[in-house]
Write an enzyme that holds these catalytic residues in place. Structure first.
Site, PDB file in Angstrom:
ATOM      1  N   TYR A  70      -2.221  -1.315  10.482  1.00  0.00           N
ATOM      2  CA  TYR A  70      -2.089  -1.441   9.032  1.00  0.00           C
ATOM      3  C   TYR A  70      -0.718  -0.932   8.553  1.00  0.00           C
ATOM      4  O   TYR A  70      -0.029  -1.596   7.783  1.00  0.00           O
ATOM      5  CB  TYR A  70      -3.222  -0.644   8.383  1.00  0.00           C
ATOM      6  CG  TYR A  70      -3.396  -0.848   6.900  1.00  0.00           C
ATOM      7  CD1 TYR A  70      -4.135  -1.922   6.413  1.00  0.00           C
ATOM      8  CD2 TYR A  70      -2.847   0.037   5.984  1.00  0.00           C
ATOM      9  CE1 TYR A  70      -4.320  -2.104   5.043  1.00  0.00           C
ATOM     10  CE2 TYR A  70      -3.028  -0.134   4.625  1.00  0.00           C
ATOM     11  CZ  TYR A  70      -3.766  -1.200   4.156  1.00  0.00           C
ATOM     12  OH  TYR A  70      -3.946  -1.378   2.807  1.00  0.00           O
ATOM     13  N   SER A 105       0.869  -1.175   0.000  1.00  0.00           N
ATOM     14  CA  SER A 105       0.000   0.000   0.000  1.00  0.00           C
ATOM     15  C   SER A 105       0.903   1.220   0.000  1.00  0.00           C
ATOM     16  O   SER A 105       2.103   1.121   0.295  1.00  0.00           O
ATOM     17  CB  SER A 105      -0.843  -0.016   1.282  1.00  0.00           C
ATOM     18  OG  SER A 105      -1.427   1.250   1.520  1.00  0.00           O
TER      19      SER A 105
HETATM   20  P1  NAD Z   1     -11.315  -6.421   0.138  1.00  0.00           P
HETATM   21  O1  NAD Z   1     -11.874  -6.277   1.501  1.00  0.00           O
HETATM   22  O2  NAD Z   1     -12.155  -6.103  -1.040  1.00  0.00           O
HETATM   23  O3  NAD Z   1     -10.740  -7.895  -0.057  1.00  0.00           O
HETATM   24  C1  NAD Z   1      -9.909  -8.484   0.912  1.00  0.00           C
HETATM   25  C2  NAD Z   1     -10.157  -9.981   0.889  1.00  0.00           C
HETATM   26  O4  NAD Z   1      -9.266 -10.573   1.854  1.00  0.00           O
HETATM   27  C3  NAD Z   1     -11.589 -10.352   1.269  1.00  0.00           C
HETATM   28  O5  NAD Z   1     -12.165 -11.219   0.320  1.00  0.00           O
HETATM   29  C4  NAD Z   1     -11.428 -11.029   2.624  1.00  0.00           C
HETATM   30  O6  NAD Z   1     -12.377 -12.056   2.876  1.00  0.00           O
HETATM   31  C5  NAD Z   1     -10.010 -11.568   2.534  1.00  0.00           C
HETATM   32  N1  NAD Z   1      -9.472 -11.806   3.869  1.00  0.00           N
HETATM   33  C6  NAD Z   1      -9.448 -10.940   4.914  1.00  0.00           C
HETATM   34  N2  NAD Z   1      -8.976 -11.557   6.001  1.00  0.00           N
HETATM   35  C7  NAD Z   1      -8.666 -12.829   5.641  1.00  0.00           C
HETATM   36  C8  NAD Z   1      -8.155 -13.953   6.331  1.00  0.00           C
HETATM   37  N3  NAD Z   1      -7.898 -13.926   7.648  1.00  0.00           N
HETATM   38  N4  NAD Z   1      -7.977 -15.097   5.643  1.00  0.00           N
HETATM   39  C9  NAD Z   1      -8.285 -15.171   4.325  1.00  0.00           C
HETATM   40  N5  NAD Z   1      -8.783 -14.144   3.629  1.00  0.00           N
HETATM   41  C10 NAD Z   1      -8.976 -12.989   4.276  1.00  0.00           C
HETATM   42  O7  NAD Z   1      -9.988  -5.541   0.147  1.00  0.00           O
HETATM   43  P2  NAD Z   1      -9.074  -4.931  -1.014  1.00  0.00           P
HETATM   44  O8  NAD Z   1      -9.269  -3.482  -0.985  1.00  0.00           O
HETATM   45  O9  NAD Z   1      -9.218  -5.684  -2.288  1.00  0.00           O
HETATM   46  O10 NAD Z   1      -7.636  -5.203  -0.388  1.00  0.00           O
HETATM   47  C11 NAD Z   1      -6.766  -6.202  -0.851  1.00  0.00           C
HETATM   48  C12 NAD Z   1      -5.349  -5.831  -0.445  1.00  0.00           C
HETATM   49  O11 NAD Z   1      -5.009  -4.586  -1.037  1.00  0.00           O
HETATM   50  C13 NAD Z   1      -5.168  -5.665   1.061  1.00  0.00           C
HETATM   51  O12 NAD Z   1      -3.918  -6.216   1.453  1.00  0.00           O
HETATM   52  C14 NAD Z   1      -5.152  -4.167   1.235  1.00  0.00           C
HETATM   53  O13 NAD Z   1      -4.417  -3.778   2.343  1.00  0.00           O
HETATM   54  C15 NAD Z   1      -4.480  -3.741  -0.051  1.00  0.00           C
HETATM   55  N6  NAD Z   1      -4.752  -2.336  -0.406  1.00  0.00           N
HETATM   56  C16 NAD Z   1      -6.028  -1.905  -0.616  1.00  0.00           C
HETATM   57  C17 NAD Z   1      -6.227  -0.576  -0.938  1.00  0.00           C
HETATM   58  C18 NAD Z   1      -7.593  -0.020  -1.182  1.00  0.00           C
HETATM   59  O14 NAD Z   1      -7.712   1.204  -1.261  1.00  0.00           O
HETATM   60  N7  NAD Z   1      -8.625  -0.828  -1.347  1.00  0.00           N
HETATM   61  C19 NAD Z   1      -5.147   0.289  -1.052  1.00  0.00           C
HETATM   62  C20 NAD Z   1      -3.865  -0.190  -0.840  1.00  0.00           C
HETATM   63  C21 NAD Z   1      -3.680  -1.513  -0.526  1.00  0.00           C
END
Ligand code: NAD
Length: 261
Positions: free
Chosen positions: A156, A143
């Protein structure tokens, strides 16, 4: 102000992953789902790993992959996941927002388990296969918070900075064996994780959700729109392609200029 130009995606940008096997964690939603889709479109066999059974099964069905319903916070269950993968996308993650003095220790611990310990365990598990065949791709979805801090995100920011270190060690150890390891560092991506934050912040500040996006989330980004999950997946796919074998140990910003400021 937000700008509404949303990119469209077509094809696999010349990346052919026929014969390759990928594992994407958190592939039931958002960025992970888009990565699983992009890798499958390029011909890879994809292991779809998620805590959410329904989501994992539905994505696996959509892309012709295999679902694994696993809580990555449980060390023993991580050990049941396949070890013979060529591409590992450490993506699963979650957020918790609270001032440091009030941050619940069990939430802090959970964030480290899912976003640091599980990637470490999966690397331990999959590196021997990648090393034996002399090719591997490790993609860690970090991130902008892997390289910058924000208040109230102690769990985080700590986890993502740790993931950056883990990724660099994997890059150094993997280099002699044709394995690259990189982080992708998105700003705010339009996914359920962020939709929840928008709703929570709108309620907390008593402002409408559109203002949360334009005034809070996009305030530090030079490009005034949210990122689409497919834009992050395109970078993951590119890192698996023929032109990026010399890129390793890097942190690739997909943040609209946030970290440039
Ligand atoms: P999201 O919530 O849409 O998807 C995350 C997925 O991870 C979900 O399907 C959830 O069920 C799964 N998950 C969570 N805990 C879990 C566990 N204990 N075991 C197995 N699966 C688990 O989130 P996203 O926005 O797609 O985020 C994905 C990654 O991208 C994350 O690492 C997040 O930190 C990173 N990220 C997101 C953003 C953003 O703005 N959305 C920005 C930077 C980084």
């Amino acid at each position: 102000m937000t700008t509404g130009i949303t990119p469209t995606f077509d094809g696999t940008a010349g990346v052919n992953l026929a014969g390759r096997t990928a594992m994407v964690t958190g592939a039931g939603s958002g960025i992970g789902r888009a990565c699983a889709q992009a890798l499958a479109d390029a011909g890879a066999r994809v292991h779809v790993v998620d805590l959410d059974a329904e989501a994992a099964k539905s994505v696996a069905e959509e892309i012709g992959g295999r679902a694994h319903v696993v809580d990555l916070a449980q060390r023993d269950l991580v050990g049941d996941l396949p070890a013979d993968v060529d591409i590992l996308v450490n993506n699963a993650g979650l957020q918790h927002v609270a001032p440091l003095a009030e941050f619940p220790p069990e939430r802090f611990e959970l964030l480290q388990k899912v976003m640091v310990h599980a990637p470490f365990l999966l690397l331990r598990q999959t590196l021997p296969h990648m090393t034996a065949q002399g090719w591997g791709r490790i993609i860690n979805v970090s991130s902008v918070h892997g390289v910058r801090a924000s208040a109230f995100k102690a769990g985080y920011v700590t986890a993502k900075h740790a993931l950056e270190g883990l990724s660099k060690v994997a890059a150094l150890e993997g280099a002699p064996h044709g394995i690259t390891s990189n982080c992708i560092n998105p700003g705010y991506v339009r996914t359920p994780l962020v939709e929840q934050q928008i709703a929570a912040q709108a309620a907390a500040h008593g402002i409408d959700p559109e203002h949360v996006v334009s005034e809070v989330m996009l305030s530090r980004s030079a490009i005034k729109r949210m990122i689409e999950p497919e834009e992050v997946a395109a970078v993951a796919l590119w890192l698996c392609g023929p032109h990026t074998g010399y890129i390793t140990g890097a942190s690739i910003p997909v943040d609209g200029g946030w970290s440039a400021a």
